[in-house]
Design a protein around this motif. Structure first.
Motif, PDB file in Angstrom:
ATOM      1  N   ASN A  39       0.867  -1.171   0.000  1.00 52.53           N
ATOM      2  CA  ASN A  39       0.000   0.000   0.000  1.00 52.53           C
ATOM      3  C   ASN A  39       0.904   1.222   0.000  1.00 52.53           C
ATOM      4  N   SER A  40       0.409   2.350  -0.475  1.00 47.38           N
ATOM      5  CA  SER A  40       1.206   3.579  -0.434  1.00 47.38           C
ATOM      6  C   SER A  40       1.334   4.121   0.986  1.00 47.38           C
ATOM      7  N   LEU A  41       0.402   3.754   1.871  1.00 49.32           N
ATOM      8  CA  LEU A  41       0.559   4.074   3.288  1.00 49.32           C
ATOM      9  C   LEU A  41       1.385   2.948   3.913  1.00 49.32           C
ATOM     10  N   ARG A  46      -0.793   2.761   8.776  1.00 54.39           N
ATOM     11  CA  ARG A  46      -2.100   2.106   8.837  1.00 54.39           C
ATOM     12  C   ARG A  46      -2.397   1.615  10.258  1.00 54.39           C
ATOM     13  N   ALA A 118      -2.810  13.272  -0.241  1.00 54.88           N
ATOM     14  CA  ALA A 118      -3.469  11.969  -0.122  1.00 54.88           C
ATOM     15  C   ALA A 118      -4.181  11.615  -1.420  1.00 54.88           C
ATOM     16  N   GLU A 122      -5.787   6.216  -0.812  1.00 49.66           N
ATOM     17  CA  GLU A 122      -5.412   6.400   0.599  1.00 49.66           C
ATOM     18  C   GLU A 122      -6.601   6.878   1.430  1.00 49.66           C
ATOM     19  N   THR A 126      -8.210   4.640   4.378  1.00 51.19           N
ATOM     20  CA  THR A 126      -8.367   5.225   5.709  1.00 51.19           C
ATOM     21  C   THR A 126      -9.783   5.026   6.222  1.00 51.19           C
TER      22      THR A 126
END
Length: 171
Positions: A39-41, A46, A118, A122, A126
């Motif tokens: 994931n980009s996060l 997370r 963001a 994302e 979230t």
């Protein structure tokens, strides 16, 4: 003492998973997907979303366990000392709004997250993490499961999850 007889002394969701393996499987897979898959996060970011929502819901087990995992993932002693980008701060605001109610999420909060870089994915992730943790928190607390108070109690499972994932830790 849990509201129902779990047949185990394991705390929090761990005891619930042992009690009902058939429900444990999809729930651990959901946690694995949301918190660990590429994931980009980061995983730590997370986990911090999960921690923030769990703290807001006053779920001791989830707040402390995910704070420990976030700290390990972010390489800090205390998750409260972890650096937060402006983007993450904006995403945490969205997570807190989801915690209150899905309808509490404002266009202003979404636009603020986008202004900090963001992506739509994302923002989506979230909201989904926050919504899932509202469910996890209510599952754990709704059945009155035990929750160690001391943060250091959560470190062994945090390290195991960080190294092997949620599915392996639950199995």
């Amino acid at each position: 003492m849990a509201h129902i007889e779990l047949g185990t002394s394991l705390p929090g969701i761990s005891g619930l998973f042992q009690y009902r393996p058939s429900t444990a499987k999809p729930l651990t897979e959901l946690a694995e997907t949301l918190l660990r898959e590429p994931n980009s996060l980061t995983r730590g970011e997370r986990e911090l979303i999960a921690t923030t929502v769990s703290r807001g819901n006053e779920c001791t087990f989830c707040a402390n366990s995910h704070a420990a995992i976030a700290a390990v993932e972010l390489g800090v002693e205390d998750v409260d000392d972890a650096p937060r980008s402006a983007k993450l701060t904006a995403l945490l605001e969205i997570a807190l709004q989801v915690r209150e109610s899905g309808r509490a999420v404002t266009t202003k909060a979404v636009e603020a997250a986008r202004a900090e870089g963001a992506s739509d994915e994302e923002i989506h992730d979230t909201v989904l993490i926050a919504a899932a943790f509202c469910m996890f928190n209510r599952y754990v607390d709704g059945l009155g499961t035990a929750a160690p108070e001391h943060a250091r109690s959560y470190l062994p499972i945090a390290k195991a999850i960080t190294e092997h994932g949620y599915v392996a830790a639950a199995g």
